[in-house]
Structure formats: structure tokens, C-alpha cells
Design a protein around this motif. Structure first.
Motif, PDB file in Angstrom:
ATOM      1  N   UNK A   1       0.833  -1.213   0.000  1.00 48.50           N
ATOM      2  CA  UNK A   1       0.000   0.000   0.000  1.00 48.50           C
ATOM      3  C   UNK A   1       0.862   1.256   0.000  1.00 48.50           C
ATOM      4  N   UNK A   2       1.926   1.249   0.824  1.00 49.41           N
ATOM      5  CA  UNK A   2       2.795   2.429   0.867  1.00 49.41           C
ATOM      6  C   UNK A   2       3.571   2.582  -0.441  1.00 49.41           C
ATOM      7  N   UNK A   3       3.942   1.463  -1.084  1.00 43.05           N
ATOM      8  CA  UNK A   3       4.598   1.555  -2.387  1.00 43.05           C
ATOM      9  C   UNK A   3       3.688   2.184  -3.432  1.00 43.05           C
ATOM     10  N   UNK A   4       2.405   1.811  -3.404  1.00 44.30           N
ATOM     11  CA  UNK A   4       1.459   2.443  -4.329  1.00 44.30           C
ATOM     12  C   UNK A   4       1.302   3.925  -4.027  1.00 44.30           C
ATOM     13  N   UNK A   5       1.290   4.285  -2.748  1.00 41.43           N
ATOM     14  CA  UNK A   5       1.168   5.702  -2.402  1.00 41.43           C
ATOM     15  C   UNK A   5       2.398   6.491  -2.848  1.00 41.43           C
ATOM     16  N   UNK A   6       3.594   5.864  -2.778  1.00 38.99           N
ATOM     17  CA  UNK A   6       4.798   6.530  -3.271  1.00 38.99           C
ATOM     18  C   UNK A   6       4.663   6.848  -4.750  1.00 38.99           C
ATOM     19  N   UNK A   7       4.128   5.891  -5.521  1.00 37.64           N
ATOM     20  CA  UNK A   7       4.028   6.101  -6.962  1.00 37.64           C
ATOM     21  C   UNK A   7       2.970   7.151  -7.286  1.00 37.64           C
ATOM     22  N   UNK A   8       1.848   7.128  -6.563  1.00 33.57           N
ATOM     23  CA  UNK A   8       0.733   8.009  -6.908  1.00 33.57           C
ATOM     24  C   UNK A   8       1.039   9.456  -6.547  1.00 33.57           C
ATOM     25  N   UNK A   9       1.819   9.659  -5.466  1.00 37.24           N
ATOM     26  CA  UNK A   9       2.052  11.020  -4.973  1.00 37.24           C
ATOM     27  C   UNK A   9       2.839  11.839  -5.995  1.00 37.24           C
ATOM     28  N   UNK A  10       2.435  13.104  -6.186  1.00 37.29           N
ATOM     29  CA  UNK A  10       3.091  13.948  -7.181  1.00 37.29           C
ATOM     30  C   UNK A  10       4.276  14.717  -6.613  1.00 37.29           C
ATOM     31  N   UNK A  11       4.112  15.271  -5.405  1.00 32.32           N
ATOM     32  CA  UNK A  11       5.170  16.097  -4.825  1.00 32.32           C
ATOM     33  C   UNK A  11       6.332  15.214  -4.365  1.00 32.32           C
ATOM     34  N   UNK A  12       7.565  15.656  -4.646  1.00 32.50           N
ATOM     35  CA  UNK A  12       8.722  14.814  -4.315  1.00 32.50           C
ATOM     36  C   UNK A  12       8.903  14.685  -2.807  1.00 32.50           C
ATOM     37  N   UNK A  13       8.708  15.782  -2.074  1.00 31.94           N
ATOM     38  CA  UNK A  13       8.915  15.720  -0.630  1.00 31.94           C
ATOM     39  C   UNK A  13       7.874  14.857   0.064  1.00 31.94           C
ATOM     40  N   UNK A  14       6.653  14.784  -0.481  1.00 30.95           N
ATOM     41  CA  UNK A  14       5.632  13.952   0.154  1.00 30.95           C
ATOM     42  C   UNK A  14       5.813  12.479  -0.151  1.00 30.95           C
ATOM     43  N   UNK A  15       6.679  12.134  -1.101  1.00 32.30           N
ATOM     44  CA  UNK A  15       6.961  10.716  -1.353  1.00 32.30           C
ATOM     45  C   UNK A  15       7.803  10.123  -0.229  1.00 32.30           C
ATOM     46  N   UNK A  16       8.640  10.954   0.413  1.00 30.74           N
ATOM     47  CA  UNK A  16       9.636  10.400   1.337  1.00 30.74           C
ATOM     48  C   UNK A  16       9.051   9.760   2.595  1.00 30.74           C
ATOM     49  N   UNK A  17       7.997  10.299   3.254  1.00 31.85           N
ATOM     50  CA  UNK A  17       7.424   9.562   4.390  1.00 31.85           C
ATOM     51  C   UNK A  17       6.867   8.203   4.012  1.00 31.85           C
ATOM     52  N   UNK A  18       6.258   8.109   2.820  1.00 35.24           N
ATOM     53  CA  UNK A  18       5.754   6.798   2.406  1.00 35.24           C
ATOM     54  C   UNK A  18       6.890   5.835   2.097  1.00 35.24           C
ATOM     55  N   UNK A  19       8.021   6.384   1.628  1.00 33.15           N
ATOM     56  CA  UNK A  19       9.206   5.527   1.434  1.00 33.15           C
ATOM     57  C   UNK A  19       9.704   4.985   2.763  1.00 33.15           C
TER      58      UNK A  19
END
Lengths: 76, 81, 80
Positions: B13-31
Motif C-alpha cells: 500500500x505504501x509503495x502504491x502511495x509513493x508512486x501516486x504522490x506527485x510532490x517529491x517531498x511527500x513521497x519520502x514519508x511513504x518511502x
């Protein structure tokens, strides 16, 4: 391996590969590549190679850090 | 047995959220969520005492990687302005 | 011979990553260098299928070293 974990690892590998290919910004590509690397480790652990997994987990971020040296120069 | 299922499903689920998120900084918590879930999966996968060492090594390495990406991204933006 | 899931996933990563590395979409060196990591991890999964433990160790170490060498080459080429 447990089926749910195996399916989750393959899903992480495929998600990471597609996202790494599709993204165009180098930082987005590196983040997606990290998702791909996360999918590799359950396979190594399941074979029983705990020493290989430990060594690989410790030296894999060095590759990303070396790549970031080029990314900073590219953006500046 | 139910704990490793929860860890694996959270990782996907978190991997999918990383891909869907557009902003680069908001990808990092899901990573980071992906890293924690995979660390839990590694620790629960085999009944062997050295498995916790591999989980700790992956945890340290992945956190270092995320911090390096975030630090470089922040420094690059400050230099552009 | 039974086909394990790591072999299938590794072959998908190897073939797809090789094609993408050969024809990078934004055509610059950084994209090519990041795409080069994908077939590396695919090759590691294929080695895992054949139970090559020493090959895994050696490949993981040499991959980081070659990445460092490529980074130095790119920096030298862009600085000149």
C-alpha cells in the motif's frame, strides 16, 4: 515462502520498476528505485543467505549516495 | 502469522502511495513506511536469531538512503533561489 | 526444472532494465546511470535462483564500485 509475502515482494518489484522507468526527475527516479530495492530483500532472506542480505543492505545505499553527487551538480 | 501479512500488505500500500504522490517531498514519508514494513517482514520471515541483524542492517541502510535524498534535495532548492 | 518467482521477476527486471538503459527517455547521463541500477538488481535475483552465494557478495560490492567510477567519469565530462 509464504504466498502473501511473495506476491507483495513481486508487486513491490514491478511497481518500483515501472515508476523508475516512467518518472523523469532524477530524485523521483531514485525514490522509486528505493521501492524496487525494498522488494529484493525478502527473496534473499527466504533463501537463508542472512550474511549476504546484511552486507547488501549496508552497501546498497552507497550506490544511491554516489548517484546523488551527480544529481546535485545537474540541478545547480 | 497475521503480523507478517499485515507488514506485507502495508508495504504494498505504501509503495502504491509513493508512486501516486506527485510532490517529491511527500513521497519520502511513504518511502519510510515501505522501509519499516520490509524490516518487519525480514524479521518475521525466518525463525533464525541472525534475522534480526539483517533487519537492523536494512533499517539503518534504508534510513541513511532516505536522509541522503532529502538532504540533497533541500540543498539543491536552496541553491537555486 | 522448477521456475522460482525470483527467476521470473529477475528476468523481467533484466530485460526491461536493459532496454530502458539502452534507450533512455530524457537522453542524458544521469537517467542512464539510474536506469543501469535496474538490470543490476535483476541480475542479483537471477544469481539468487542459482544459489550463487559468493557471486552475490562479489556482484554487490563491484556494482557500487562501478557506480562510483561512472559518477567520476560523468563529473569529468560535464566539467570539461
Amino acid at each position: 515462502m509464504i504466498d502473501v509475502v511473495m506476491i507483495a515482494s513481486v508487486a513491490l518489484l514491478i511497481i518500483g520498476m515501472v515508476a523508475t522507468i516512467v518518472n523523469r526527475d532524477p530524485f523521483d527516479k531514485l525514490i522509486s528505485l528505493s521501492v524496487l530495492i525494498a522488494g529484493v530483500f525478502p527473496f534473499i532472506i527466504d533463501r537463508g543467505y542472512l550474511d549476504v542480505a546484511t552486507a547488501t543492505a549496508l552497501i546498497a545505499p552507497l550506490s544511491t549516495i554516489f548517484t546523488l553527487m551527480v544529481c546535485r551538480r545537474e540541478r545547480a | 502469522m497475521i503480523a507478517i501479512y499485515v507488514c506485507a500488505i502495508i508495504a504494498v500500500y505504501a509503495g502504491l502511495r509513493v508512486v501516486v504522490e506527485k510532490n517529491t517531498m511527500r513521497k519520502l514519508p511513504f518511502l519510510n513506511v515501505v522501509s519499516f514494513a520490509i524490516s518487519g517482514t525480514i524479521a518475521l520471515l525466518l525463525p533464525h536469531p541472525l534475522t534480526i541483524l539483517a533487519a537492523v542492517a536494512y533499517f539503518v541502510g534504508s534510513t541513511l538512503e532516505s536522509n541522503a535524498i532529502a538532504s540533497t534535495w533541500a540543498g539543491g532548492i536552496r541553491r537555486d533561489d | 526444472m522448477i521456475v522460482t518467482p525470483e527467476f521470473v521477476a529477475g528476468m523481467i527486471l533484466l530485460i526491461g532494465g536493459t532496454v530502458v538503459t539502452a534507450f533512455p527517455r530524457p537522453k542524458n547521463y544521469v537517467t542512464q546511470l539510474i536506469n543501469l541500477e535496474i538490470p543490476g538488481w535483476g541480475l542479483l535475483l537471477v544469481m539468487l535462483h542459482y544459489n550463487e552465494s559468493l557471486a552475490l557478495f562479489t556482484f554487490a560490492a563491484v556494482s557500487v564500485l562501478s557506480t562510483y567510477i561512472f559518477v567520476r567519469i560523468i563529473q569529468k565530462k560535464e566539467g570539461a
